[in-house]
Enzyme design. Structure first.
Site, PDB file in Angstrom:
ATOM      1  N   GLU A   1       2.796  -1.747  -2.956  1.00 50.52           N
ATOM      2  CA  GLU A   1       2.389  -0.476  -2.365  1.00 50.52           C
ATOM      3  C   GLU A   1       3.166   0.664  -3.019  1.00 50.52           C
ATOM      4  O   GLU A   1       4.386   0.597  -3.133  1.00 50.52           O
ATOM      5  CB  GLU A   1       2.655  -0.486  -0.856  1.00 50.52           C
ATOM      6  CG  GLU A   1       2.138   0.744  -0.139  1.00 50.52           C
ATOM      7  CD  GLU A   1       2.435   0.705   1.365  1.00 50.52           C
ATOM      8  OE1 GLU A   1       3.606   0.515   1.743  1.00 50.52           O
ATOM      9  OE2 GLU A   1       1.481   0.855   2.151  1.00 50.52           O
TER      10      GLU A   1
ATOM     11  N   TYR B   1      -1.984   7.669  -2.604  1.00 53.35           N
ATOM     12  CA  TYR B   1      -1.578   6.358  -2.088  1.00 53.35           C
ATOM     13  C   TYR B   1      -2.297   5.279  -2.886  1.00 53.35           C
ATOM     14  O   TYR B   1      -3.492   5.394  -3.183  1.00 53.35           O
ATOM     15  CB  TYR B   1      -1.963   6.217  -0.611  1.00 53.35           C
ATOM     16  CG  TYR B   1      -1.706   4.824  -0.060  1.00 53.35           C
ATOM     17  CD1 TYR B   1      -0.516   4.521   0.586  1.00 53.35           C
ATOM     18  CD2 TYR B   1      -2.656   3.810  -0.220  1.00 53.35           C
ATOM     19  CE1 TYR B   1      -0.268   3.245   1.073  1.00 53.35           C
ATOM     20  CE2 TYR B   1      -2.413   2.527   0.249  1.00 53.35           C
ATOM     21  CZ  TYR B   1      -1.227   2.251   0.891  1.00 53.35           C
ATOM     22  OH  TYR B   1      -0.982   0.983   1.353  1.00 53.35           O
TER      23      TYR B   1
END
Lengths: 392, 290
Positions: free
Chosen positions: A200, A109
């Site tokens: 993101e 992530y």
């Protein structure tokens, strides 16, 4: 402003952040054509909506059969996806991203945003790719890595090394260390140059071929900086936005649609939120947030009325104005004129306070309009709730 | 006593020949503020309501000894204007402008770090020390000199609170609008110690809203260092997550920055949190035992 995944990935590619080969698709025919050109062992068809949780809602399809791609595209286009971010009404799918599949070895992530506390950009990374980062932060906060970037000098190699070693890339797959660090630098450059609000990548993957690929991408932009970027403005997809919010924006009004019954019109963002809160305290629910701004005029009030009345849930309207520089008698004139133009079929409570409030209230009382006038915020909230009935 | 500004504060208005700038410069002057200079590049030699206009802030400082800047410059040029004021030696910069790109503010904040200058705002109503200096866009007449310090992220909601304090006869010392943007120059934690030290201020009203964690940081500070009663209202308990509520900084993101969380943190720090914005004044009165 939010953009679609395919647009985010186009930007990534432009800035040297590796992404799978893919293309925006709006018809099964186009899907067939692009599938032939892609020529890959695995095809991924992803619904493009401005909301997360698409996979769980059936918005992502994978197939090894080139001939099946058109069918999957047909199935998804026009489908309404309901995810945890869309609300119960869901979002209709108008476009797809058709891209090559990847051989995932490890999911990570990575995101980048401005840390409000320090005022510095901050990378957030985790080895728990593919999961909701909020969930990771709650359950295993030790797995969240944060790296602040000094905006005076920008991204430095050590920032990348700090993150890469903290993720354990040196043991997971040493070959991706340098590409990963380079990619972070590219992402930072994109973030600053394009005035992104948030970037993101979840998941960011390490492939079996030992490369780094942004398998998903979510980017939002700072509305205040859109004037600098015509290319970003062009990415806006109005079909993803609430029609009433688009209309409000065109009238320079700040409007957010909510689910309650009391429409409110207020000057100033903080007071508008406080007005919503006080409606709830009085036993009902606000239908919207609406800030008419510091320079409320007859035109803005009329536009506000039109927007509020287009919402079928609105059973009453509460106007709350604290006159500062804006004088209340001018607001009163605006309300009277606008009410003549726009037929108001629901109860109306107007609370005026501040500059020339007495005069404004007198004008409203003498106008012959069917409305209630109030001095005090709490009194006004109770009045409108009484007139419209408490929320079920 | 008071904080930040007083009757001796000498103000330069950047963007004074614009519509907003000239209107508010006039209003501030009428309130009694020492409005000594204005700046608009290329318009030196003009006057606005008797206030001389200069081409640069450096010129204004040299000629008028101004120590505080009030900025109305449009968003695309505002970062430049703030940095110009800082380089010219102004000690306090109050930026009213709404809509400055966040990344511009990131750079400005970094550039001001460690320097002897304080930035208030942007996207704020300004600062007023009642009956001494009004440096901003707030309506002067709702204020009454008294004992309460006010610090807030909002504009009109602050007027609402001030109106209640004045009507109840409590009055204010200084009211500081820190602004509704996600990156700003001065936070609650910077203003609270000033009120705590100010002899005239007996209680502090702190008005927060959803988004960020400035209120949580303030709660930590209050718990450790603030002895005076603090009364707080947090706007946006009904705001949905993920939506920007007018102010660029008023957004609940990733489940963080909710009004409920902030209220909890403040209550745990001994702050009197008011749920009904119409009761701010009464809560202060009760806290002061009046």
């Amino acid at each position: 402003m939010n953009v679609h995944e395919f647009q985010a990935k186009q930007l990534f590619a432009q800035f040297g952040v590796p992404v799978p080969r893919g293309k925006e698709i709006t018809s099964p025919e186009a899907a067939t054509a692009w599938a032939s050109e892609l020529n890959t062992p695995v095809f991924v068809v992803k619904a493009q909506i401005h909301a997360g949780g698409r996979g769980k809602a059936g918005g992502v399809k994978i197939t090894k059969d080139k001939a099946a791609v058109a069918g999957l595209a047909k199935e998804l286009i026009g489908k309404t996806l309901i995810t945890h971010q869309t609300g119960p009404k869901g979002r209709k799918v108008h476009r797809l991203l058709l891209e090559e599949g990847a051989n995932i070895s490890k999911e990570l992530y990575l995101s980048l945003l401005v840390d409000r506390d320090s005022g510095w950009p901050v990378f957030i990374a985790s080895t728990e790719g593919g999961m909701e980062i909020e969930e990771v932060a709650e359950k295993t906060p030790e797995k969240i890595i944060k790296e602040l970037i000094d905006p005076a000098v920008g991204f430095q190699g050590y920032n990348g090394r700090n993150v890469a070693f903290a993720l354990g890339l040196n043991t997971i797959e040493p070959a991706v260390m340098n590409p990963f660090i380079q990619m972070m630098g590219n992402l930072y450059r994109m973030f600053m140059e394009k005035h992104a609000a948030m970037v993101e990548i979840n998941p960011l993957i390490i492939t079996k071929e030992k490369t780094i690929v942004a398998l998903d991408g979510k980017v939002s932009f700072d509305d205040n900086a859109l004037f600098k970027h015509a290319d970003v403005q062009q990415m806006r997809d109005l079909s993803e936005e609430e029609p009433l919010e688009i209309e409000a924006g065109a009238n320079n009004l700040n409007y957010v649609k909510l689910d309650g019954n009391i429409g409110c019109m207020v000057n100033g963002a903080g007071l508008a939120m406080a007005t919503m809160d006080v409606i709830k305290l009085a036993g009902s629910e606000p239908a919207n947030f609406l800030d008419v701004g510091g320079g409320a005029t007859k035109e803005t009030v009329a536009a506000g009325f039109r927007i509020l009345l287009k919402d079928p849930n609105v059973k009453g309207i509460f106007i709350n104005i604290f006159g500062g520089i804006v004088r209340c008698e001018r607001i009163a004139h605006g309300v009277i004129e606008a009410a003549k133009e726009v037929k108001i079929s629901v109860p109306l409570v107007v609370r005026l306070q501040g500059t020339n409030a007495d005069e404004g209230r007198k004008l409203l009382a003498a106008s012959g309009l069917k409305l209630e006038v109030a001095n005090d915020l709490w009194e006004a909230a109770q009045k409108i709730v009484k007139l419209t009935g408490k929320a079920a | 006593m008071s904080i930040l500004v007083n009757k001796n504060t000498r103000v330069v208005v950047q963007g004074i020949t614009g519509k907003e700038g000239s209107f508010h410069a006039t209003q501030c002057k009428a309130y009694g503020t020492k409005m000594v200079a204005g700046v608009t590049p290329g318009k030196a030699g003009q006057e606005v309501e008797g206030i001389p206009v200069f081409n640069t802030v450096a010129d204004a400082v040299k000629k008028t000894d101004c120590d505080t800047s009030l900025i109305f410059v449009p968003p695309p040029f505002c970062a430049d204007a703030i940095l110009e004021a800082a380089d010219a030696g102004v000690k306090l910069i109050i930026c009213i402008t709404e809509g400055i790109p966040v990344n511009d503010m990131v750079k400005v904040k970094r550039a001001l770090h460690g320097r002897d200058v304080r930035l208030i705002g942007p996207n704020c109503p300004g600062v007023i020390t009642v009956d001494e200096a009004k440096i901003g866009i707030m309506p002067g007449f709702i204020h009454k000199r008294g004992v309460v310090g006010v610090v807030s992220r909002s504009g009109t909601l602050t007027y609402e609170a001030v109106h209640q304090l004045s009507t109840l006869g409590l009055g204010e010392t200084t009211c500081v609008g820190i602004g509704g943007d996600p990156v700003n120059g001065t936070g609650f934690v910077d203003v609270l110690p000033l009120f705590e030290k100010d002899a005239e201020t007996q209680a502090v009203v702190m008005i927060g809203e959803i988004g960020g964690d400035a209120e949580e940081k303030a709660a930590e500070y209050i718990k450790k260092y603030v002895k005076k009663p603090v009364i707080s209202f947090i706007a946006g308990i009904t705001a949905p997550p993920g939506r920007r509520m007018g102010h660029a900084g008023a957004i609940i993101s990733g489940g963080k920055g909710t009004a409920t969380e902030k209220m909890k943190a403040l209550e745990a720090a001994g702050v009197r949190v008011v749920k009904n914005p119409a009761e701010i004044g009464h809560a202060v009165k009760a806290a002061l035992g009046r």
